[in-house]
Each structure stands twice: as structure tokens, then as C-alpha cells.
Design a protein around this motif. Structure first.
Motif, PDB file in Angstrom:
ATOM      1  N   SER A 186       2.392   5.421   9.117  1.00  0.00           N
ATOM      2  CA  SER A 186       2.465   4.902   7.743  1.00  0.00           C
ATOM      3  C   SER A 186       2.589   3.384   7.730  1.00  0.00           C
ATOM      4  CB  SER A 186       3.648   5.532   7.007  1.00  0.00           C
ATOM      5  OG  SER A 186       4.868   5.045   7.527  1.00  0.00           O
ATOM      6  N   ILE A 187       3.231   2.814   8.758  1.00  0.00           N
ATOM      7  CA  ILE A 187       3.350   1.354   8.838  1.00  0.00           C
ATOM      8  C   ILE A 187       1.967   0.736   8.996  1.00  0.00           C
ATOM      9  CG2 ILE A 187       4.245  -0.566  10.198  1.00  0.00           C
ATOM     10  CD1 ILE A 187       6.630   1.233  10.878  1.00  0.00           C
ATOM     11  N   PHE A 188       1.149   1.295   9.875  1.00  0.00           N
ATOM     12  CA  PHE A 188      -0.190   0.753  10.093  1.00  0.00           C
ATOM     13  C   PHE A 188      -1.074   0.972   8.866  1.00  0.00           C
ATOM     14  CE2 PHE A 188       1.326   1.541  14.446  1.00  0.00           C
ATOM     15  CZ  PHE A 188       1.250   0.229  14.914  1.00  0.00           C
ATOM     16  N   ASN A 189      -0.972   2.139   8.232  1.00  0.00           N
ATOM     17  CA  ASN A 189      -1.761   2.381   7.018  1.00  0.00           C
ATOM     18  C   ASN A 189      -1.361   1.418   5.902  1.00  0.00           C
ATOM     19  OD1 ASN A 189      -3.186   4.451   8.200  1.00  0.00           O
ATOM     20  ND2 ASN A 189      -1.812   6.041   7.449  1.00  0.00           N
ATOM     21  N   ALA A 190      -0.069   1.171   5.766  1.00  0.00           N
ATOM     22  CA  ALA A 190       0.399   0.238   4.740  1.00  0.00           C
ATOM     23  C   ALA A 190      -0.081  -1.180   5.040  1.00  0.00           C
ATOM     24  CB  ALA A 190       1.924   0.270   4.660  1.00  0.00           C
ATOM     25  N   SER A 191      -0.087  -1.549   6.320  1.00  0.00           N
ATOM     26  CA  SER A 191      -0.561  -2.883   6.696  1.00  0.00           C
ATOM     27  C   SER A 191      -2.046  -3.043   6.400  1.00  0.00           C
ATOM     28  CB  SER A 191      -0.297  -3.148   8.177  1.00  0.00           C
ATOM     29  OG  SER A 191       1.073  -3.105   8.449  1.00  0.00           O
ATOM     30  N   LEU A 192      -2.843  -2.025   6.715  1.00  0.00           N
ATOM     31  CA  LEU A 192      -4.280  -2.095   6.435  1.00  0.00           C
ATOM     32  C   LEU A 192      -4.556  -2.146   4.935  1.00  0.00           C
ATOM     33  CD1 LEU A 192      -5.712   0.389   9.073  1.00  0.00           C
ATOM     34  CD2 LEU A 192      -5.912  -2.089   9.060  1.00  0.00           C
ATOM     35  N   THR A 193      -3.816  -1.369   4.168  1.00  0.00           N
ATOM     36  CA  THR A 193      -3.997  -1.375   2.718  1.00  0.00           C
ATOM     37  C   THR A 193      -3.621  -2.738   2.145  1.00  0.00           C
ATOM     38  OG1 THR A 193      -3.541   0.985   2.614  1.00  0.00           O
ATOM     39  CG2 THR A 193      -3.339  -0.258   0.562  1.00  0.00           C
ATOM     40  N   ALA A 194      -2.498  -3.290   2.593  1.00  0.00           N
ATOM     41  CA  ALA A 194      -2.081  -4.608   2.107  1.00  0.00           C
ATOM     42  C   ALA A 194      -3.094  -5.677   2.491  1.00  0.00           C
ATOM     43  CB  ALA A 194      -0.706  -4.957   2.675  1.00  0.00           C
ATOM     44  N   ALA A 195      -3.612  -5.613   3.707  1.00  0.00           N
ATOM     45  CA  ALA A 195      -4.599  -6.604   4.142  1.00  0.00           C
ATOM     46  C   ALA A 195      -5.878  -6.517   3.318  1.00  0.00           C
ATOM     47  CB  ALA A 195      -4.908  -6.421   5.623  1.00  0.00           C
ATOM     48  N   SER A 196      -6.325  -5.307   3.036  1.00  0.00           N
ATOM     49  CA  SER A 196      -7.556  -5.166   2.251  1.00  0.00           C
ATOM     50  C   SER A 196      -7.349  -5.635   0.813  1.00  0.00           C
ATOM     51  CB  SER A 196      -8.051  -3.725   2.277  1.00  0.00           C
ATOM     52  OG  SER A 196      -7.151  -2.883   1.595  1.00  0.00           O
ATOM     53  N   GLU A 197      -6.170  -5.438   0.269  1.00  0.00           N
ATOM     54  CA  GLU A 197      -5.895  -5.896  -1.094  1.00  0.00           C
ATOM     55  C   GLU A 197      -5.724  -7.410  -1.146  1.00  0.00           C
ATOM     56  OE1 GLU A 197      -5.852  -4.131  -3.928  1.00  0.00           O
ATOM     57  OE2 GLU A 197      -6.465  -2.383  -2.786  1.00  0.00           O
ATOM     58  N   LEU A 198      -5.119  -7.984  -0.126  1.00  0.00           N
ATOM     59  CA  LEU A 198      -4.851  -9.425  -0.130  1.00  0.00           C
ATOM     60  C   LEU A 198      -6.047 -10.262   0.301  1.00  0.00           C
ATOM     61  CD1 LEU A 198      -1.226  -9.523   1.304  1.00  0.00           C
ATOM     62  CD2 LEU A 198      -1.959  -9.936  -1.033  1.00  0.00           C
ATOM     63  N   PHE A 199      -7.053  -9.652   0.923  1.00  0.00           N
ATOM     64  CA  PHE A 199      -8.192 -10.430   1.406  1.00  0.00           C
ATOM     65  C   PHE A 199      -8.893 -11.155   0.261  1.00  0.00           C
ATOM     66  CE2 PHE A 199     -12.718 -10.846   2.433  1.00  0.00           C
ATOM     67  CZ  PHE A 199     -12.603 -11.706   3.525  1.00  0.00           C
ATOM     68  N   GLY A 200      -9.066 -10.492  -0.855  1.00  0.00           N
ATOM     69  CA  GLY A 200      -9.705 -11.126  -2.009  1.00  0.00           C
ATOM     70  C   GLY A 200      -8.917 -12.315  -2.519  1.00  0.00           C
ATOM     71  N   ILE A 201      -7.600 -12.188  -2.518  1.00  0.00           N
ATOM     72  CA  ILE A 201      -6.751 -13.296  -2.960  1.00  0.00           C
ATOM     73  C   ILE A 201      -6.871 -14.469  -1.992  1.00  0.00           C
ATOM     74  CG2 ILE A 201      -4.354 -13.992  -3.356  1.00  0.00           C
ATOM     75  CD1 ILE A 201      -3.863 -11.089  -4.267  1.00  0.00           C
ATOM     76  N   PHE A 202      -6.860 -14.188  -0.687  1.00  0.00           N
ATOM     77  CA  PHE A 202      -7.013 -15.263   0.297  1.00  0.00           C
ATOM     78  C   PHE A 202      -8.356 -15.954   0.145  1.00  0.00           C
ATOM     79  CE2 PHE A 202      -4.034 -12.826   3.346  1.00  0.00           C
ATOM     80  CZ  PHE A 202      -2.932 -13.354   2.695  1.00  0.00           C
ATOM     81  N   LEU A 203      -9.394 -15.195  -0.142  1.00  0.00           N
ATOM     82  CA  LEU A 203     -10.728 -15.763  -0.317  1.00  0.00           C
ATOM     83  C   LEU A 203     -10.773 -16.680  -1.535  1.00  0.00           C
ATOM     84  CD1 LEU A 203     -13.639 -15.800   0.701  1.00  0.00           C
ATOM     85  CD2 LEU A 203     -14.096 -13.869  -0.792  1.00  0.00           C
ATOM     86  N   ILE A 204     -10.161 -16.268  -2.624  1.00  0.00           N
ATOM     87  CA  ILE A 204     -10.135 -17.095  -3.827  1.00  0.00           C
ATOM     88  C   ILE A 204      -9.349 -18.380  -3.576  1.00  0.00           C
ATOM     89  CG2 ILE A 204      -9.204 -17.212  -6.178  1.00  0.00           C
ATOM     90  CD1 ILE A 204     -10.024 -14.269  -6.456  1.00  0.00           C
ATOM     91  N   ILE A 205      -8.231 -18.294  -2.868  1.00  0.00           N
ATOM     92  CA  ILE A 205      -7.444 -19.486  -2.553  1.00  0.00           C
ATOM     93  C   ILE A 205      -8.256 -20.445  -1.703  1.00  0.00           C
ATOM     94  CG2 ILE A 205      -5.441 -20.317  -1.267  1.00  0.00           C
ATOM     95  CD1 ILE A 205      -3.972 -17.772  -2.238  1.00  0.00           C
ATOM     96  N   ALA A 206      -8.987 -19.919  -0.720  1.00  0.00           N
ATOM     97  CA  ALA A 206      -9.813 -20.782   0.134  1.00  0.00           C
ATOM     98  C   ALA A 206     -10.926 -21.449  -0.669  1.00  0.00           C
ATOM     99  CB  ALA A 206     -10.405 -19.964   1.277  1.00  0.00           C
ATOM    100  N   LEU A 207     -11.552 -20.702  -1.573  1.00  0.00           N
ATOM    101  CA  LEU A 207     -12.623 -21.283  -2.387  1.00  0.00           C
ATOM    102  C   LEU A 207     -12.094 -22.346  -3.344  1.00  0.00           C
ATOM    103  CD1 LEU A 207     -14.782 -18.127  -3.178  1.00  0.00           C
ATOM    104  CD2 LEU A 207     -15.307 -19.995  -1.600  1.00  0.00           C
ATOM    105  N   VAL A 208     -10.941 -22.122  -3.929  1.00  0.00           N
ATOM    106  CA  VAL A 208     -10.359 -23.114  -4.830  1.00  0.00           C
ATOM    107  C   VAL A 208      -9.978 -24.372  -4.055  1.00  0.00           C
ATOM    108  CG1 VAL A 208      -8.341 -23.593  -6.283  1.00  0.00           C
ATOM    109  CG2 VAL A 208      -9.610 -21.484  -6.570  1.00  0.00           C
TER     110      VAL A 208
END
Length: 177
Positions: A50-72
Motif C-alpha cells: 500500500s505504501i508503494f501504491n500510494a507513492s505511485l498514485t501521489a506521483a501521478s497526481e503531482l506530475f501535472g502540478i510539477f509540469l505547470i510550475i516548471a512551465l510558469v
């Protein structure tokens, strides 16, 4: 409510308490996730999974936010560069420094980019475009006279290398700092 619910609720309360104390919440969050899954399924391996599944889910959700921050951030850096280049077109190259410095001081802290980096990017744009590299003005006329090359030919030939140098140095600066 079952035991897993009580552990989940305790984990949420612990995470909120750690956030109020302004400490790192990673270890309490991982522990709460592990314990909740372990108690819910009764299997230690599923708790670890469950720790690894939660980490993968969090990473996939946060990737879009990181991309927007980099573009800004890139947009901000190149925006200050373009403003510096526009202000440098009067020929002196130094008249745009107060404007780009003020923009860097205002926008840098709000965006999380080092204001000194933004000021340096704006300064490069202002001086390189107006200080005699892209505008047939001042030192460029002197260089053209010494080398017996037409001024406009020198401007045409230096345009792409100067723009490429400004773009690459801006990207490297934003990546490194």
C-alpha cells in the motif's frame, strides 16, 4: 467503526499535529498508510504494498502540478528576458536595468525564483540586444568600421547566435538555480 478506521483517524490527527508543529509529515503519513492497510487486510505484505501504491498514485497526481510550475517558471524567465531585450533596443543597453530589476524583485519571491537570477536574465537581454550586438548602434558601428564590414551585415550575422545564446543561458540558469 473498525480498528482500521481508528488507525486511519489517528493517522490523520497525527499528520495534522505534525503540520501544526511545522515538522516533516512524510514519516507519519507513511506509517499511517502502512498501519491502516495492514490492519484492514491483516497482511503485512499488503501493508508494504500500500505504501508503494500510494507513492505511485501521489506521483501521478503531482506530475501535472510539477509540469505547470516548471512551465510558469520558464515563462517568467523568458518574459523577463524579452522585456529586457525590448528595453535595450534604444541603443544604450543600460536603460532597461531598472525595469528588469524591479520586475525581478517583485516577481521572483512570489514565484519562488531567485530574484538575482531574474535580474541577471533581464540584464543580459537588455545589454546584449541594445549594447551594440543586435542594434546597429554604438560599439557595433565601431567594430564594423574597424573590420570594414557593413554594419547591417554584422547585425544580420550576429542575430541568431545572440538569440540562441540568450535562450540557452536563460534555460540553463532556470534549471541550475
Amino acid at each position: 467503526m473498525g480498528a482500521a478506521h481508528w488507525i486511519y483517524l489517528s493517522g490523520i490527527i497525527l499528520i495534522i499535529a505534525v503540520m501544526i508543529a511545522r515538522k516533516n509529515v512524510v514519516i507519519p503519513a507513511v506509517a499511517a498508510t502502512f498501519l491502516t492497510a495492514w490492519v484492514f487486510t491483516g497482511d503485512f505484505a499488503t501493508g508494504l504494498e500500500s505504501i508503494f501504491n500510494a507513492s505511485l498514485t501521489a506521483a501521478s497526481e503531482l506530475f501535472g502540478i510539477f509540469l505547470i510550475i516548471a512551465l510558469v517558471t520558464a515563462l517568467l524567465g523568458f518574459g523577463v528576458l524579452i522585456i529586457g531585450m525590448i528595453t535595450g533596443l534604444d541603443g544604450s543597453g543600460f536603460s532597461g536595468l531598472p525595469l528588469t530589476g524591479s520586475l525581478a524583485g517583485t516577481l521572483g519571491p512570489a514565484s519562488g525564483v531567485d530574484p538575482a537570477l531574474l535580474a541577471a536574465i533581464g540584464q543580459m537581454g537588455s545589454i546584449w540586444s541594445g549594447g551594440g550586438v543586435l542594434v546597429a548602434w554604438s560599439s557595433l558601428i565601431a567594430v564594423a568600421g574597424f573590420t570594414r564590414v557593413p554594419v547591417l551585415e554584422l547585425v544580420r550575422r550576429s542575430f541568431l547566435p545572440v538569440i540562441a545564446g540568450l535562450a540557452v543561458s536563460t534555460m540553463i540558469g532556470l534549471i541550475i538555480y
